[in-house]
Design an enzyme around this catalytic site. Structure first.
Site, mmCIF file in Angstrom:
data_model
loop_
_atom_site.group_PDB
_atom_site.id
_atom_site.type_symbol
_atom_site.label_atom_id
_atom_site.label_comp_id
_atom_site.label_asym_id
_atom_site.label_seq_id
_atom_site.Cartn_x
_atom_site.Cartn_y
_atom_site.Cartn_z
ATOM 1 N N ASN A 113 29.696 21.193 -17.543
ATOM 2 C CA ASN A 113 28.890 20.312 -16.700
ATOM 3 C C ASN A 113 29.845 19.516 -15.797
ATOM 4 O O ASN A 113 30.718 18.800 -16.284
ATOM 5 C CB ASN A 113 28.064 19.377 -17.599
ATOM 6 C CG ASN A 113 27.206 18.421 -16.798
ATOM 7 O OD1 ASN A 113 27.658 17.847 -15.807
ATOM 8 N ND2 ASN A 113 25.980 18.223 -17.219
ATOM 9 N N HIS A 153 30.238 14.752 -13.348
ATOM 10 C CA HIS A 153 31.054 13.545 -13.192
ATOM 11 C C HIS A 153 32.215 13.712 -12.226
ATOM 12 O O HIS A 153 32.856 12.728 -11.853
ATOM 13 C CB HIS A 153 31.457 13.002 -14.558
ATOM 14 C CG HIS A 153 30.236 12.535 -15.303
ATOM 15 N ND1 HIS A 153 29.358 11.630 -14.752
ATOM 16 C CD2 HIS A 153 29.702 12.904 -16.492
ATOM 17 C CE1 HIS A 153 28.341 11.447 -15.586
ATOM 18 N NE2 HIS A 153 28.531 12.207 -16.644
ATOM 19 N N HIS A 196 23.398 18.716 -12.821
ATOM 20 C CA HIS A 196 22.124 17.990 -12.915
ATOM 21 C C HIS A 196 21.875 17.270 -11.594
ATOM 22 O O HIS A 196 22.626 16.369 -11.235
ATOM 23 C CB HIS A 196 22.226 16.994 -14.081
ATOM 24 C CG HIS A 196 20.973 16.224 -14.360
ATOM 25 N ND1 HIS A 196 20.897 15.306 -15.384
ATOM 26 C CD2 HIS A 196 19.756 16.215 -13.772
ATOM 27 C CE1 HIS A 196 19.680 14.786 -15.420
ATOM 28 N NE2 HIS A 196 18.970 15.308 -14.438
ATOM 29 N N ARG A 229 19.878 14.710 -10.148
ATOM 30 C CA ARG A 229 18.955 13.650 -10.573
ATOM 31 C C ARG A 229 18.107 13.194 -9.400
ATOM 32 O O ARG A 229 18.525 13.312 -8.243
ATOM 33 C CB ARG A 229 19.731 12.464 -11.151
ATOM 34 C CG ARG A 229 20.448 12.787 -12.449
ATOM 35 C CD ARG A 229 21.060 11.533 -13.051
ATOM 36 N NE ARG A 229 20.066 10.731 -13.699
ATOM 37 C CZ ARG A 229 19.901 10.626 -15.022
ATOM 38 N NH1 ARG A 229 20.703 11.268 -15.839
ATOM 39 N NH2 ARG A 229 18.953 9.876 -15.517
ATOM 40 N N ARG A 281 22.480 10.352 -8.080
ATOM 41 C CA ARG A 281 23.625 9.479 -8.357
ATOM 42 C C ARG A 281 24.939 10.256 -8.484
ATOM 43 O O ARG A 281 25.994 9.707 -8.297
ATOM 44 C CB ARG A 281 23.387 8.643 -9.606
ATOM 45 C CG ARG A 281 23.429 9.425 -10.886
ATOM 46 C CD ARG A 281 23.334 8.542 -12.092
ATOM 47 N NE ARG A 281 22.002 7.983 -12.241
ATOM 48 C CZ ARG A 281 21.528 7.565 -13.418
ATOM 49 N NH1 ARG A 281 22.277 7.613 -14.490
ATOM 50 N NH2 ARG A 281 20.311 7.099 -13.517
ATOM 51 N N GLU A 308 20.216 21.720 -14.109
ATOM 52 C CA GLU A 308 19.544 20.747 -14.962
ATOM 53 C C GLU A 308 18.674 19.860 -14.082
ATOM 54 O O GLU A 308 19.138 19.380 -13.037
ATOM 55 C CB GLU A 308 20.629 19.926 -15.643
ATOM 56 C CG GLU A 308 20.240 19.374 -16.970
ATOM 57 C CD GLU A 308 21.346 18.512 -17.516
ATOM 58 O OE1 GLU A 308 22.481 19.009 -17.674
ATOM 59 O OE2 GLU A 308 21.067 17.334 -17.787
ATOM 60 N N THR A 326 21.241 11.332 -20.113
ATOM 61 C CA THR A 326 19.965 11.796 -20.654
ATOM 62 C C THR A 326 19.824 11.338 -22.103
ATOM 63 O O THR A 326 20.571 11.775 -22.974
ATOM 64 C CB THR A 326 19.893 13.332 -20.572
ATOM 65 O OG1 THR A 326 20.300 13.717 -19.270
ATOM 66 C CG2 THR A 326 18.491 13.824 -20.855
ATOM 67 N N GLU A 379 17.716 23.807 -25.737
ATOM 68 C CA GLU A 379 19.051 23.214 -25.885
ATOM 69 C C GLU A 379 18.915 21.991 -26.768
ATOM 70 O O GLU A 379 18.169 21.061 -26.441
ATOM 71 C CB GLU A 379 19.634 22.836 -24.517
ATOM 72 C CG GLU A 379 21.010 22.192 -24.662
ATOM 73 C CD GLU A 379 21.768 22.053 -23.363
ATOM 74 O OE1 GLU A 379 21.578 22.869 -22.450
ATOM 75 O OE2 GLU A 379 22.579 21.109 -23.281
ATOM 76 N N HIS A 411 25.606 17.622 -25.395
ATOM 77 C CA HIS A 411 25.585 16.166 -25.182
ATOM 78 C C HIS A 411 26.556 15.484 -26.127
ATOM 79 O O HIS A 411 26.399 15.557 -27.347
ATOM 80 C CB HIS A 411 24.197 15.542 -25.332
ATOM 81 C CG HIS A 411 24.063 14.322 -24.455
ATOM 82 N ND1 HIS A 411 24.609 13.114 -24.790
ATOM 83 C CD2 HIS A 411 23.517 14.152 -23.229
ATOM 84 C CE1 HIS A 411 24.379 12.249 -23.818
ATOM 85 N NE2 HIS A 411 23.728 12.860 -22.853
HETATM 86 N N1 PXP Z 1 23.185 19.181 -21.799
HETATM 87 C C1 PXP Z 1 22.290 18.383 -21.177
HETATM 88 C C2 PXP Z 1 20.873 18.836 -21.090
HETATM 89 C C3 PXP Z 1 22.684 17.154 -20.602
HETATM 90 O O1 PXP Z 1 21.789 16.351 -20.009
HETATM 91 C C4 PXP Z 1 24.048 16.800 -20.655
HETATM 92 C C5 PXP Z 1 24.501 15.529 -19.989
HETATM 93 O O2 PXP Z 1 24.322 15.627 -18.619
HETATM 94 C C6 PXP Z 1 24.939 17.673 -21.286
HETATM 95 C C7 PXP Z 1 24.482 18.849 -21.875
HETATM 96 C C8 PXP Z 1 26.400 17.387 -21.353
HETATM 97 O O3 PXP Z 1 26.626 16.205 -22.044
HETATM 98 P P1 PXP Z 1 28.048 15.536 -21.977
HETATM 99 O O4 PXP Z 1 28.301 15.202 -20.539
HETATM 100 O O5 PXP Z 1 27.918 14.356 -22.850
HETATM 101 O O6 PXP Z 1 29.032 16.563 -22.480
#
Ligand code: PXP
Length: 257
Positions: free
Chosen positions: A19, A22, A55, A57, A61, A82, A113, A163, A206
Site C-alpha cells: 500500500n 503514505h 486508497h 479517499r 488526503r 481501495e 480505516t 480481507e 492493517h
Molecule cells: N488493508 C486495508 C483495507 C487498509 O485500509 C489498509 C490501510 O490503508 C491496509 C490494508 C494497510 O494497513 P497498514 O498501512 O497499516 O499496513
C-alpha cells in the site's frame, strides 16, 4: 447467492500487496510531485511486491485521481483499488478497471480505516455496488472483521475476497497482551477456514509489521497480505542513509572540495 464450497489444495503461495498511500501523504505535505507514489509502486514491484494497493479517499488526503490513473497505466502487477462503497468511487473504479476493488468503511474524522465494513446490516446499496463492480469484471474484496456472520453475509453479497482487519491483533501484540493476541489470532484462523469453505479468497492487512506478520503468514488459507504504513516508515531507516550519502556526494562534487 453463493453456496459453493471450496477444497483447493493448501497452502497457496502468499502474495504481498504494498500500500503506497503514505508516499502520497508525504508528497502532499509540500504539494508538487515528489515523492511520486507511482515511482514507489514501481520500486515496490521490483523489490518483490506482487501487487499495489492504493486508497482513494473521499477527501483525497493522500492518493489523488490522477495517481490512480497513472498507477493503472504504469504498473505491471495487479492494482487493488481501495475505496468506500459510494457511487462516485464505483464510477472511478469502472473507469479505471483495476484488478480488484477493496471496499472499506470510511469516516472523514478517522486517521486510518478503523474496523471492518458493516456487511451484516448493510444497506441494499452495498449489494448494488458490489454487483456493479463485478459486472465491470472487477474482483470485489470486502475489508471485514474476522467474524462468522460477517463472512456468511459477504458470501451472500457475492464478494470474491474478504480481507481480514488485523489492526486489533497488531495493537494487542504491541501491548504485549499474549492472551489477547492468542484470542484474536484464533478468531482470524477460524475465519480464514470458514472463508475458504465458503469459496471466498482470504486476505489480511492493517498494522502488520516485521513482528506481527509471521503469525498471519502461517495461516494457510490467507493468500495475500496488504501492508503499507510500517513499510513506508521502515523505509526511512533503511533508505535515509543512502539519500543523505548521495546528497553529500553531489554537494562535494559540485563544490570540488
Ligand atoms: N488493508 C486495508 C483495507 C487498509 O485500509 C489498509 C490501510 O490503508 C491496509 C490494508 C494497510 O494497513 P497498514 O498501512 O497499516 O499496513
Amino acid at each position: 447467492m453463493t453456496s459453493k464450497t471450496h477444497t483447493a489444495p493448501l497452502p497457496a503461495p502468499l502474495r504481498l500487496g504494498v500500500n503506497i498511500d503514505h508516499v502520497a501523504t508525504v508528497r502532499n505535505a509540500r504539494g508538487g510531485r515528489h515523492p511520486d507514489p507511482v515511482r514507489a509502486a514501481l520500486l515496490a514491484i521490483s523489490a518483490g511486491a506482487d501487487g499495489i494497493t492504493a486508497h482513494l479517499r473521499e477527501d483525497r488526503r493522500h492518493m489523488r485521481d490522477d495517481d490512480i490513473a497513472r498507477l493503472k497505466a504504469e504498473i505491471t502487477r495487479p492494482l487493488n483499488f481501495e475505496m468506500a462503497a459510494t457511487d462516485e468511487m464505483v464510477a472511478i473504479a469502472v473507469r479505471t478497471a483495476p484488478n480488484a476493488c477493496c471496499l472499506v468503511p470510511e469516516r472523514r474524522e478517522e486517521r486510518t480505516t478503523e474496523g471492518g465494513l458493516n456487511v451484516t446490516g448493510a444497506p441494499r446499496s452495498l449489494a448494488d455496488r458490489v454487483a456493479a463492480l463485478k459486472a465491470a469484471g472487477i474482483r470485489v474484496s470486502l475489508f471485514v472483521e474476522p467474524d462468522v456472520k460477517v463472512l456468511e453475509a459477504s458470501a451472500k453479497l457475492g464478494a470474491d475476497i474478504v480481507e481480514f482487519h488485523t489492526g486489533r491483533y497488531c495493537e494487542l501484540a504491541l501491548e504485549n497482551d499474549a492472551a489477547g493476541v492468542a484470542a484474536e489470532l484464533s478468531r482470524i484462523v477460524t475465519a480464514a477456514r470458514l472463508a475458504h469453505s465458503l469459496g471466498l479468497e482470504a486476505h489480511a492487512g492493517h498494522g502488520l509489521t516485521f513482528l506481527t506478520v509471521p503469525a498471519i503468514a502461517k495461516i494457510p488459507q490467507i493468500v495475500e497480505l496488504n501492508i503499507g504504513h510500517f513499510l513506508m516508515g521502515e523505509a526511512l531507516f533503511s533508505g535515509l542513509a543512502a539519500a543523505i550519502s548521495t546528497m553529500r556526494v553531489l554537494m562535494t562534487e559540485a563544490r570540488g572540495v
